[in-house]
Structure formats: C-alpha cells, structure tokens
Motif scaffolding. Structure first.
Motif, PDB file in Angstrom:
ATOM      1  N   ALA A   1       0.843  -1.197   0.000  1.00 31.38           N
ATOM      2  CA  ALA A   1       0.000   0.000   0.000  1.00 31.38           C
ATOM      3  C   ALA A   1       0.883   1.254   0.000  1.00 31.38           C
ATOM      4  O   ALA A   1       1.901   1.307   0.687  1.00 31.38           O
ATOM      5  CB  ALA A   1      -0.915   0.003   1.223  1.00 31.38           C
ATOM      6  N   ILE A   2       0.486   2.238  -0.790  1.00 28.92           N
ATOM      7  CA  ILE A   2       1.295   3.459  -0.924  1.00 28.92           C
ATOM      8  C   ILE A   2       1.363   4.215   0.397  1.00 28.92           C
ATOM      9  O   ILE A   2       2.399   4.757   0.767  1.00 28.92           O
ATOM     10  CB  ILE A   2       0.726   4.353  -2.040  1.00 28.92           C
ATOM     11  CG1 ILE A   2       0.856   3.647  -3.403  1.00 28.92           C
ATOM     12  CG2 ILE A   2       1.407   5.705  -2.063  1.00 28.92           C
ATOM     13  CD1 ILE A   2       0.219   4.408  -4.541  1.00 28.92           C
ATOM     14  N   HIS A   3       0.251   4.226   1.133  1.00 23.25           N
ATOM     15  CA  HIS A   3       0.199   4.970   2.393  1.00 23.25           C
ATOM     16  C   HIS A   3       0.046   4.019   3.569  1.00 23.25           C
ATOM     17  O   HIS A   3      -0.446   2.891   3.422  1.00 23.25           O
ATOM     18  CB  HIS A   3      -0.962   5.964   2.380  1.00 23.25           C
ATOM     19  CG  HIS A   3      -0.905   6.938   1.239  1.00 23.25           C
ATOM     20  ND1 HIS A   3       0.030   7.944   1.170  1.00 23.25           N
ATOM     21  CD2 HIS A   3      -1.675   7.045   0.119  1.00 23.25           C
ATOM     22  CE1 HIS A   3      -0.148   8.641   0.053  1.00 23.25           C
ATOM     23  NE2 HIS A   3      -1.178   8.115  -0.595  1.00 23.25           N
ATOM     24  N   GLU A   4       0.461   4.462   4.756  1.00 22.53           N
ATOM     25  CA  GLU A   4       0.248   3.696   5.976  1.00 22.53           C
ATOM     26  C   GLU A   4      -0.421   4.592   7.019  1.00 22.53           C
ATOM     27  O   GLU A   4      -0.607   5.789   6.802  1.00 22.53           O
ATOM     28  CB  GLU A   4       1.565   3.135   6.510  1.00 22.53           C
ATOM     29  CG  GLU A   4       2.595   4.167   6.894  1.00 22.53           C
ATOM     30  CD  GLU A   4       3.869   3.535   7.447  1.00 22.53           C
ATOM     31  OE1 GLU A   4       3.868   2.339   7.749  1.00 22.53           O
ATOM     32  OE2 GLU A   4       4.867   4.271   7.583  1.00 22.53           O
ATOM     33  N   ASN A   5      -0.808   3.959   8.132  1.00 23.53           N
ATOM     34  CA  ASN A   5      -1.454   4.687   9.235  1.00 23.53           C
ATOM     35  C   ASN A   5      -2.787   5.318   8.826  1.00 23.53           C
ATOM     36  O   ASN A   5      -3.157   6.379   9.329  1.00 23.53           O
ATOM     37  CB  ASN A   5      -0.512   5.775   9.789  1.00 23.53           C
ATOM     38  CG  ASN A   5       0.735   5.195  10.411  1.00 23.53           C
ATOM     39  OD1 ASN A   5       0.670   4.280  11.223  1.00 23.53           O
ATOM     40  ND2 ASN A   5       1.887   5.718  10.006  1.00 23.53           N
ATOM     41  N   THR A   6      -3.485   4.667   7.914  1.00 24.51           N
ATOM     42  CA  THR A   6      -4.826   5.111   7.544  1.00 24.51           C
ATOM     43  C   THR A   6      -5.833   4.066   8.016  1.00 24.51           C
ATOM     44  O   THR A   6      -5.462   2.925   8.314  1.00 24.51           O
ATOM     45  CB  THR A   6      -4.932   5.312   6.023  1.00 24.51           C
ATOM     46  OG1 THR A   6      -4.592   4.078   5.361  1.00 24.51           O
ATOM     47  CG2 THR A   6      -3.994   6.415   5.544  1.00 24.51           C
TER      48      THR A   6
END
Length: 342
Positions: free
Chosen positions: A174-179
């Motif tokens: 995943a490109i982003h984390e903490n979502t």
C-alpha cells in the motif's frame, strides 16, 4: 514465524496442549515441519495447513508420507476454508498481510467459537512494516472498497513513502500507511474493539512482530507474559546482531584488502598508461614525419610527371623532324638516281 518456534510457539503448545492446530500460510513449510515433527508427532495432534499458493520448496508429498493422518492440506484461500473448521485449539495466521483478510479471518473464527472454546490465535507481522500498511499478494481477491492504492516499491523503516531501497520491493505494498482499515495490527485492534467476546491481545515487537489473541484471563496473561520474558528475544536479537556485525567486519576487512590490491593494480595501470601515452606521442611524431615525406614525394611525383610530359613532347617533335629528314633524304636519293642516269 519460524523464528518464534523454539522460544514462544513450542513452549505455548507444550503448555496448552492443542489437539488440533490450524496453520494459515505455509510458505516453504519450515514452520509446518516444526509443528508436525516437534509437537504433533509427540502428542498425536493434528495439523491443518492452508495456503492457496505455497512456495515451490513446500514438499506436500513429504508431509503426507511422513505424517499421514496427522496432517491435512488445503490448497485454497483461508476465507474459503476457515468457515468449515470448527474444532481446533490453536491457529497460526501468517497469510495475506492486509486489513481485509486478517479482520475477516478473525471474524470467521469468532463465528465458530464461543467464549469458553475460543482458540489461541498466533499472528505474525503485527509490527513494522505491515502493522499499519497493507500487502496484497493477489490484489484482485480484495474487494475494491477495502483495497488501498499500491505499488511494487520498497519500504524503509521510519519512512512512510515507498522507494527503491528497503524491504519487499517486489510485492504489492500500500502506498500509504497509518490510515483506517490498513495493516495487520489495525485489523487486530478493530476486531478486539468489535467483538462481543472477552479477549486479550499480547504482542512482542521483534522479527516483524508476533501477536497472540486469547481469552482474557489472568492465567493466560501470566502464561503469555512469562513466555515472552523467558523467550529472551533480546538475547536472540543480540546474537543475530553480533553475527551480522562480525560478518560485516570480516567482509569490510576482506574488501579493504581487495581495495588495496585494486589500488596497486590501478597505479600499475596508470604507469602503463603513461608509457603508452609516450609511445603514442612518438608514433604521432613519426606519423607526422611520414605524412610530410608523403607530401614531398607527391610534389616530386608531380614535377617528374611534368618533366616526363615535356620530354614526351620534345620526343614527338624530334620524331617529326626525323620523319621530315627521311622524306627529304628519299627525295635527294631520287634526284641523285636521275643525275646518275644522265
């Protein structure tokens, strides 16, 4: 999860004595072999392994032949198999490391068990990098609404943005984390918050993280915390660190020796190159002299060709005079013959 076998998982099994164990995610079968040979064979327990795409080194024929009825394998997705499994005491989850899969694996287990029969759940990858970031082995099996944007780029500790340097650059991260609804630990926390059962979650932050979900009792709490403490994971990490450090120091030492040798070779090559430059300079000078000589010879050739042309022209004139003289001689000879007749 194989690294936790001797220190945590086997001592836990020896304590709780599970009769049926489920393994989600077999990979090469290293932990599968541990469970079967070091526990199931001793206690006549059964292992059910689930993996839709095991590693090529996973030797299913060996496990079937060696462990017989103590082993059963499902070449399927965990969410397709778990609803039909209702009688086991422990389950190890190390499959698809994303929120959707893990959350629904836990919810499926919850549906099949009550508070008193709830199994021990052992989960891998509850720490970095997949605690708060999804991984998709096969993105197409994850519903669109639960699938985060992803790329095949590496993850680096302390850096949210994917890049070229780091871990698992060949996987769909995943490109982003903490979502929201992103990562294994997030799935566990959401499950614990959502469930109506009285459960507890314990974790240890080494080797990408190991977590245990179980009934929330003082007995379980003491047992798991003692296992974590007695496993001496800090000592294991220190041992690994020292081995890695000594290996790196040895590599650096060898490389320094190679660098020194290469520097010497480089100096020798520089000397040879200087000699070649001098030779090249001499050859260029000789070439210039030869080119001048060629120019002179070409000039001499032009002069000689002009002289030859002049001589040829003079020779033609002389030939014409000789021809005229021969003609006049012939006429005189004729006149002389006439006079002789007279």
């Amino acid at each position: 999860m194989n690294r936790f076998w001797k220190g945590i998982i086997l001592p836990l099994f020896n304590t709780i004595k599970p009769e049926v164990i489920v393994e989600v995610g077999s990979f090469k079968g290293e932990n599968t072999k541990n469970i079967l040979s070091s526990y199931c064979s001793i206690y006549d327990a059964k292992l059910i392994s689930i993996d839709p795409n095991p590693h090529k080194d996973f030797d299913l024929e060996y496990f079937n032949n060696e462990f017989g009825d103590n082993f059963k394998f499902f070449n399927s997705m965990s969410l397709d198999v778990l609803p039909n499994l209702i009688d086991y005491n422990a389950i190890l989850i190390d499959g698809d490391h994303n929120w959707y899969t893990v959350f629904n694996e836990l919810k499926t287990i919850e549906k099949n068990f009550n508070q008193d029969s709830f199994p021990f759940i052992i989960l891998h990858d509850v720490s970095w990098p997949y605690a708060r970031r999804d991984l998709y082995y096969d993105p197409d099996v994850i519903p669109m609404e639960f699938r985060h944007p992803y790329m095949k780029l590496a993850m680096f500790p302390g850096v949210e943005k994917l890049g070229k340097i780091g871990l698992n650059e060949n996987l769909n991260n995943a490109i982003h984390e903490n979502t929201p609804k992103n990562g294994v630990l997030t799935a566990i926390e959401d499950f614990i918050e959502d469930t109506s059962l009285d459960l507890a979650f314990y974790s240890i932050n080494v080797f990408y993280g190991l977590g245990i979900i179980c009934q929330n009792t003082e007995k379980n709490r003491r047992m798991i915390l003692e296992l974590f403490y007695e496993s001496d994971m800090a000592g294991v990490l220190e041992n690994i660190y020292l081995k890695d450090r000594f290996n790196k120091e040895n590599v650096i030492k060898n490389n320094k020796s190679k660098i020194k040798s290469l520097n010497n070779s480089y100096d020798n090559l520089n000397n040879d190159f200087s000699i070649l430059l001098d030779i090249n300079k001499d050859l260029k000078s000789q070439l210039n002299d030869l080119e001048k000589n060629i120019d002179n010879l070409e000039n001499n050739r032009d002069e000689l060709e002009n002289k030859v042309s002049e001589l040829n022209s003079s020779l033609n004139s002389q030939n014409s005079l000789v021809k005229n003289l021969n003609k006049r001689i012939a006429e005189k000879d004729k006149d002389l013959a006439g006079l002789n007749d007279v």
